[in-house]
Design a protein around this motif. Structure first.
Motif, PDB file in Angstrom:
ATOM      1  N   ARG A  27      -3.937 -17.303  40.269  1.00 57.89           N
ATOM      2  CA  ARG A  27      -4.448 -16.687  39.041  1.00 57.89           C
ATOM      3  C   ARG A  27      -5.029 -15.317  39.372  1.00 57.89           C
ATOM      4  O   ARG A  27      -5.498 -15.090  40.490  1.00 57.89           O
ATOM      5  N   GLN A 130       1.364 -12.635  28.665  1.00 55.46           N
ATOM      6  CA  GLN A 130       2.616 -13.348  28.936  1.00 55.46           C
ATOM      7  C   GLN A 130       3.194 -12.953  30.287  1.00 55.46           C
ATOM      8  O   GLN A 130       3.648 -13.810  31.058  1.00 55.46           O
ATOM      9  N   ASP A 133       1.228 -14.449  33.082  1.00 57.00           N
ATOM     10  CA  ASP A 133       1.398 -15.896  33.092  1.00 57.00           C
ATOM     11  C   ASP A 133       2.761 -16.295  33.662  1.00 57.00           C
ATOM     12  O   ASP A 133       2.860 -17.093  34.595  1.00 57.00           O
ATOM     13  N   ARG A 134       3.796 -15.745  33.066  1.00 57.14           N
ATOM     14  CA  ARG A 134       5.161 -16.150  33.413  1.00 57.14           C
ATOM     15  C   ARG A 134       5.739 -15.373  34.586  1.00 57.14           C
ATOM     16  O   ARG A 134       6.758 -15.761  35.158  1.00 57.14           O
ATOM     17  N   ARG A 171      -7.342 -17.137  31.704  1.00 58.38           N
ATOM     18  CA  ARG A 171      -6.259 -17.097  32.686  1.00 58.38           C
ATOM     19  C   ARG A 171      -6.685 -16.500  34.026  1.00 58.38           C
ATOM     20  O   ARG A 171      -5.857 -16.375  34.928  1.00 58.38           O
TER      21      ARG A 171
END
Length: 280
Positions: A27, A130, A133-134, A171
Motif C-alpha cells: 500500500r 483506481q 489500486d489496480r 488505501r
C-alpha cells in the motif's frame, strides 16, 4: 526487502515499522509531519537502503493526476501535420509518459515518490485511486493497457495544507513523523557533523528548543534549519559561551536568520527582549 535506516538518515523505530508495513501490505505510505522533518528525504534513503531506483513526482498547485499517467500533445501533432511531418501517422509519437507510467514499466521494482500531494487540487488524490489500486491504466489514444510489471513502492508526502479524501486515506498506510526529541536530534546532528564538540551541540540544542517553545511563534524552526544554523555557527566560530551567555539585551540568538523566517517572529523576540529589560 526491509528498511533498517541508513548511515545518513536517523530513522526512529516507529518510522522503520511504518515503511516496512507499507512494503509488506503493498500500500502507499502516506507520510505527514512538520516541514523540514525529512519526509522527502525518507524516499531517497529507502531507495538507497533497498538499492532500488527512485522516481520523483513533485506536485504543484497546477498538477493534474493525468500528468502522472501520460499526456497527449495534440498541439504538436497539429503543427507537425501542417508541416507534412511523417511522424503524425503514429499517434504514439505524441504521447508523453508520466512518472507512474515510468514506474509501472520499470525493469526493476522502483520507488515512486509523490511529493507534497496536498498542494494539488482536492480532487487530485481521488483521481489516482483506481491507478494506485489496480496498478494499471488505459491509454485511450493508442488503445493500450499499461499494467505494472511489479508493484512499485509508493511513498506520498503531505504537509497537511489541506485534508485528503477519506477514500484515499483508506488505501494508504499512514505515518506521522513526530518532531525529533532532543536525544534523536543529537543523533541527527552527529550524522551531519560527526565529532562536533558536545558543548556546542548542547548549547545550540538548548537555544533551538527554547525558540520552538516560545508561545505565539508563527513558524517554528525545523530540523533542516537547525542544521543550517549549526553550520553557520561553525563557520563564524561562535563559541558555546556566546550561546550560553545570552541575556535580556541579546535574547535573539546569533545568526537567527537561519531559524526565524518571517518578520513577525523576529518582532516577537524583540518584544520579549524589551519586556525582559523593563522587568530588570
Amino acid at each position: 526487502m526491509k528498511f533498517e535506516g541508513t548511515k545518513d538518515y536517523v530513522a526512529t523505530e516507529d518510522l522503520r515499522v511504518a515503511v516496512n508495513a507499507a512494503i509488506t501490505l503493498e500500500r502507499p505510505l502516506l507520510v505527514k509531519g512538520e516541514p523540514g522533518t525529512g519526509k522527502t528525504v525518507l524516499a531517497h534513503e529507502v531507495a538507497k537502503a533497498l538499492d532500488t531506483p527512485l522516481l520523483e513526482w513533485h506536485i504543484k498547485s497546477t498538477t493534474k493526476a493525468q500528468q502522472g499517467l501520460y499526456e497527449y500533445d495534440a498541439v504538436s501533432r497539429l503543427r507537425d501535420s501542417q508541416l507534412g511531418d511523417e511522424r503524425v501517422k503514429d499517434i504514439a509519437n505524441y504521447i508523453r509518459k508520466g512518472k507512474l507510467w515510468d514506474a509501472f514499466t520499470h525493469e526493476r521494482r522502483p520507488i515512486i515518490l509523490i511529493d507534497e500531494i496536498d498542494k494539488a487540487d482536492i480532487e487530485f488524490p481521488n483521481d489516482l485511486l483506481q491507478e494506485l489500486d489496480r496498478m494499471e491504466f488505459y491509454v485511450y489514444e493508442t488503445g493500450e493497457m499499461i499494467t505494472a510489471r511489479q508493484r512499485p513502492i509508493v511513498i506520498i508526502t503531505s504537509n497537511n495544507e489541506k485534508e485528503l479524501p477519506d477514500a484515499f486515506l483508506r488505501r494508504c498506510f499512514f505515518h506521522y513523523i513526530k518532531f525529533p526529541d532532543r536525544e534523536t536530534m543529537e543523533e541527527i546532528v552527529e550524522v551531519h557533523f560527526p565529532g562536533l564538540k558536545s558543548r556546542l551541540v548542547s548549547e545550540a540544542l538548548k537555544s533551538f528548543y527554547e525558540i520552538r517553545d516560545v508561545p505565539g511563534l508563527k513558524k517554528k524552526p525545523s530540523t533542516s534549519e537547525l542544521l543550517d544554523w549549526i553550520k553557520l555557527l561553525l563557520n563564524e566560530d561562535v563559541t558555546p559561551e556566546v550561546l550560553r551567555e545570552r541575556d535580556a539585551n541579546n535574547i535573539i540568538p546569533p545568526l537567527h536568520g537561519a531559524l526565524l523566517k518571517n518578520e513577525q517572529d523576529v518582532h516577537l523576540f524583540e518584544r520579549l527582549a524589551f519586556m525582559a529589560r523593563r522587568e530588570r
